[in-house]
Design a protein around this motif. Structure first.
Motif, PDB file in Angstrom:
ATOM      1  N   SER A 298       0.828  -1.209   0.000  1.00  0.00           N
ATOM      2  CA  SER A 298       0.000   0.000   0.000  1.00  0.00           C
ATOM      3  C   SER A 298       0.859   1.254   0.000  1.00  0.00           C
ATOM      4  O   SER A 298       0.560   2.234  -0.694  1.00  0.00           O
ATOM      5  N   ARG A 299       1.927   1.242   0.758  1.00  0.00           N
ATOM      6  CA  ARG A 299       2.849   2.399   0.785  1.00  0.00           C
ATOM      7  C   ARG A 299       3.504   2.601  -0.581  1.00  0.00           C
ATOM      8  O   ARG A 299       3.655   3.728  -1.049  1.00  0.00           O
ATOM      9  N   GLU A 300       3.906   1.505  -1.226  1.00  0.00           N
ATOM     10  CA  GLU A 300       4.518   1.611  -2.560  1.00  0.00           C
ATOM     11  C   GLU A 300       3.515   2.126  -3.594  1.00  0.00           C
ATOM     12  O   GLU A 300       3.880   2.906  -4.471  1.00  0.00           O
ATOM     13  N   ASN A 301       2.263   1.693  -3.465  1.00  0.00           N
ATOM     14  CA  ASN A 301       1.230   2.220  -4.364  1.00  0.00           C
ATOM     15  C   ASN A 301       1.037   3.715  -4.165  1.00  0.00           C
ATOM     16  O   ASN A 301       0.868   4.468  -5.133  1.00  0.00           O
ATOM     17  N   LEU A 302       1.075   4.148  -2.917  1.00  0.00           N
ATOM     18  CA  LEU A 302       0.960   5.577  -2.617  1.00  0.00           C
ATOM     19  C   LEU A 302       2.151   6.343  -3.196  1.00  0.00           C
ATOM     20  O   LEU A 302       1.980   7.395  -3.822  1.00  0.00           O
ATOM     21  N   ASN A 303       3.358   5.817  -3.013  1.00  0.00           N
ATOM     22  CA  ASN A 303       4.551   6.473  -3.556  1.00  0.00           C
ATOM     23  C   ASN A 303       4.495   6.561  -5.083  1.00  0.00           C
ATOM     24  O   ASN A 303       4.860   7.571  -5.676  1.00  0.00           O
ATOM     25  N   ARG A 304       4.019   5.487  -5.725  1.00  0.00           N
ATOM     26  CA  ARG A 304       3.909   5.487  -7.180  1.00  0.00           C
ATOM     27  C   ARG A 304       2.894   6.522  -7.643  1.00  0.00           C
ATOM     28  O   ARG A 304       3.127   7.268  -8.595  1.00  0.00           O
ATOM     29  N   ALA A 305       1.762   6.603  -6.950  1.00  0.00           N
ATOM     30  CA  ALA A 305       0.729   7.580  -7.317  1.00  0.00           C
ATOM     31  C   ALA A 305       1.247   9.007  -7.144  1.00  0.00           C
ATOM     32  O   ALA A 305       0.972   9.884  -7.979  1.00  0.00           O
ATOM     33  N   GLU A 306       2.009   9.261  -6.077  1.00  0.00           N
ATOM     34  CA  GLU A 306       2.579  10.593  -5.872  1.00  0.00           C
ATOM     35  C   GLU A 306       3.599  10.933  -6.959  1.00  0.00           C
ATOM     36  O   GLU A 306       3.649  12.062  -7.441  1.00  0.00           O
ATOM     37  N   ALA A 307       4.400   9.948  -7.369  1.00  0.00           N
ATOM     38  CA  ALA A 307       5.372  10.171  -8.444  1.00  0.00           C
ATOM     39  C   ALA A 307       4.663  10.434  -9.771  1.00  0.00           C
ATOM     40  O   ALA A 307       5.077  11.313 -10.546  1.00  0.00           O
ATOM     41  N   ASP A 308       3.579   9.702 -10.038  1.00  0.00           N
ATOM     42  CA  ASP A 308       2.799   9.937 -11.252  1.00  0.00           C
ATOM     43  C   ASP A 308       2.205  11.339 -11.267  1.00  0.00           C
ATOM     44  O   ASP A 308       2.199  12.018 -12.298  1.00  0.00           O
ATOM     45  N   LEU A 309       1.712  11.787 -10.129  1.00  0.00           N
ATOM     46  CA  LEU A 309       1.151  13.123 -10.022  1.00  0.00           C
ATOM     47  C   LEU A 309       2.222  14.184 -10.251  1.00  0.00           C
ATOM     48  O   LEU A 309       1.991  15.167 -10.959  1.00  0.00           O
ATOM     49  N   ALA A 310       3.396  13.999  -9.686  1.00  0.00           N
ATOM     50  CA  ALA A 310       4.491  14.956  -9.883  1.00  0.00           C
ATOM     51  C   ALA A 310       4.908  15.005 -11.353  1.00  0.00           C
ATOM     52  O   ALA A 310       5.160  16.085 -11.905  1.00  0.00           O
ATOM     53  N   ALA A 311       4.953  13.856 -11.999  1.00  0.00           N
ATOM     54  CA  ALA A 311       5.306  13.815 -13.423  1.00  0.00           C
ATOM     55  C   ALA A 311       4.243  14.518 -14.260  1.00  0.00           C
ATOM     56  O   ALA A 311       4.570  15.260 -15.199  1.00  0.00           O
ATOM     57  N   LEU A 312       2.986  14.317 -13.940  1.00  0.00           N
ATOM     58  CA  LEU A 312       1.902  14.977 -14.666  1.00  0.00           C
ATOM     59  C   LEU A 312       1.981  16.492 -14.488  1.00  0.00           C
ATOM     60  O   LEU A 312       1.821  17.247 -15.451  1.00  0.00           O
ATOM     61  N   ARG A 313       2.245  16.944 -13.273  1.00  0.00           N
ATOM     62  CA  ARG A 313       2.390  18.385 -13.031  1.00  0.00           C
ATOM     63  C   ARG A 313       3.529  18.965 -13.861  1.00  0.00           C
ATOM     64  O   ARG A 313       3.403  20.047 -14.438  1.00  0.00           O
ATOM     65  N   SER A 314       4.643  18.243 -13.935  1.00  0.00           N
ATOM     66  CA  SER A 314       5.789  18.709 -14.726  1.00  0.00           C
ATOM     67  C   SER A 314       5.431  18.790 -16.201  1.00  0.00           C
ATOM     68  O   SER A 314       5.790  19.766 -16.880  1.00  0.00           O
ATOM     69  N   ARG A 315       4.734  17.792 -16.715  1.00  0.00           N
ATOM     70  CA  ARG A 315       4.347  17.809 -18.137  1.00  0.00           C
ATOM     71  C   ARG A 315       3.390  18.950 -18.440  1.00  0.00           C
ATOM     72  O   ARG A 315       3.527  19.630 -19.463  1.00  0.00           O
ATOM     73  N   VAL A 316       2.418  19.168 -17.568  1.00  0.00           N
ATOM     74  CA  VAL A 316       1.459  20.255 -17.793  1.00  0.00           C
ATOM     75  C   VAL A 316       2.172  21.601 -17.759  1.00  0.00           C
ATOM     76  O   VAL A 316       1.940  22.462 -18.618  1.00  0.00           O
ATOM     77  N   THR A 317       3.056  21.795 -16.799  1.00  0.00           N
ATOM     78  CA  THR A 317       3.814  23.042 -16.708  1.00  0.00           C
ATOM     79  C   THR A 317       4.645  23.252 -17.965  1.00  0.00           C
ATOM     80  O   THR A 317       4.645  24.339 -18.551  1.00  0.00           O
ATOM     81  N   ARG A 318       5.329  22.210 -18.418  1.00  0.00           N
ATOM     82  CA  ARG A 318       6.160  22.303 -19.625  1.00  0.00           C
ATOM     83  C   ARG A 318       5.305  22.635 -20.838  1.00  0.00           C
ATOM     84  O   ARG A 318       5.652  23.506 -21.636  1.00  0.00           O
ATOM     85  N   ASP A 319       4.164  21.975 -20.983  1.00  0.00           N
ATOM     86  CA  ASP A 319       3.304  22.199 -22.142  1.00  0.00           C
ATOM     87  C   ASP A 319       2.733  23.617 -22.157  1.00  0.00           C
ATOM     88  O   ASP A 319       2.648  24.248 -23.213  1.00  0.00           O
ATOM     89  N   VAL A 320       2.341  24.119 -20.997  1.00  0.00           N
ATOM     90  CA  VAL A 320       1.811  25.481 -20.927  1.00  0.00           C
ATOM     91  C   VAL A 320       2.895  26.494 -21.261  1.00  0.00           C
ATOM     92  O   VAL A 320       2.662  27.436 -22.026  1.00  0.00           O
ATOM     93  N   GLN A 321       4.085  26.311 -20.727  1.00  0.00           N
ATOM     94  CA  GLN A 321       5.186  27.229 -21.036  1.00  0.00           C
ATOM     95  C   GLN A 321       5.531  27.179 -22.522  1.00  0.00           C
ATOM     96  O   GLN A 321       5.736  28.222 -23.152  1.00  0.00           O
ATOM     97  N   GLN A 322       5.577  25.997 -23.096  1.00  0.00           N
ATOM     98  CA  GLN A 322       5.897  25.856 -24.511  1.00  0.00           C
ATOM     99  C   GLN A 322       4.837  26.540 -25.372  1.00  0.00           C
ATOM    100  O   GLN A 322       5.170  27.245 -26.328  1.00  0.00           O
ATOM    101  N   ALA A 323       3.577  26.373 -25.041  1.00  0.00           N
ATOM    102  CA  ALA A 323       2.503  27.018 -25.800  1.00  0.00           C
ATOM    103  C   ALA A 323       2.603  28.536 -25.688  1.00  0.00           C
ATOM    104  O   ALA A 323       2.401  29.254 -26.677  1.00  0.00           O
ATOM    105  N   TYR A 324       2.947  29.032 -24.518  1.00  0.00           N
ATOM    106  CA  TYR A 324       3.092  30.479 -24.324  1.00  0.00           C
ATOM    107  C   TYR A 324       4.242  31.019 -25.167  1.00  0.00           C
ATOM    108  O   TYR A 324       4.105  32.052 -25.830  1.00  0.00           O
TER     109      TYR A 324
END
Length: 112
Positions: free
Chosen positions: A18-44
């Motif tokens: 359960s802890r590893e699943n939580l860590n994986r979900a947090e890492a996925d969320l951080a990666a998604l935030r990074s991609r969204v930030t990168r895409d918004v900056q690139q579009a700007y």
């Protein structure tokens, strides 16, 4: 009466999973935030580049029109041949076409 074991060795692997699943979900969320930030900056940045290209092409159109006017005057006074006037007209039309394409791209970048 309620009983609960103080230590159950079979529970530890489930808790660890359960802890590893939580860590994986947090890492996925951080990666998604990074991609969204990168895409918004690139579009700007692409939108800014399209705006600047539009300004450059507007100035270029003015210069091409001034060149056409000068060539027409020189042709009327017998200083140059008609082909140079045609070339200047083609330049004005080419820059105008590029300016319209840049304006369209700028509008589409703003919409996305």
């Amino acid at each position: 009466m309620l009983e609960q074991p103080l230590y159950e060795p079979r529970l530890a692997p489930g808790v660890a999973a359960s802890r590893e699943n939580l860590n994986r979900a947090e890492a996925d969320l951080a990666a998604l935030r990074s991609r969204v930030t990168r895409d918004v900056q690139q579009a700007y940045y692409l939108w800014l580049a399209a705006q600047q290209a539009q300004l450059v092409l507007e100035a270029t159109r003015e210069l091409a029109q001034a060149n056409l006017d000068a060539n027409e005057s020189l042709y009327r006074n017998g200083r140059i041949t008609r082909d140079l006037v045609y070339r200047a007209e083609a330049d004005v039309l080419e820059v105008e076409q590029q300016r319209i394409a840049a304006a369209s791209e700028c509008a589409s970048r703003r919409a996305t």
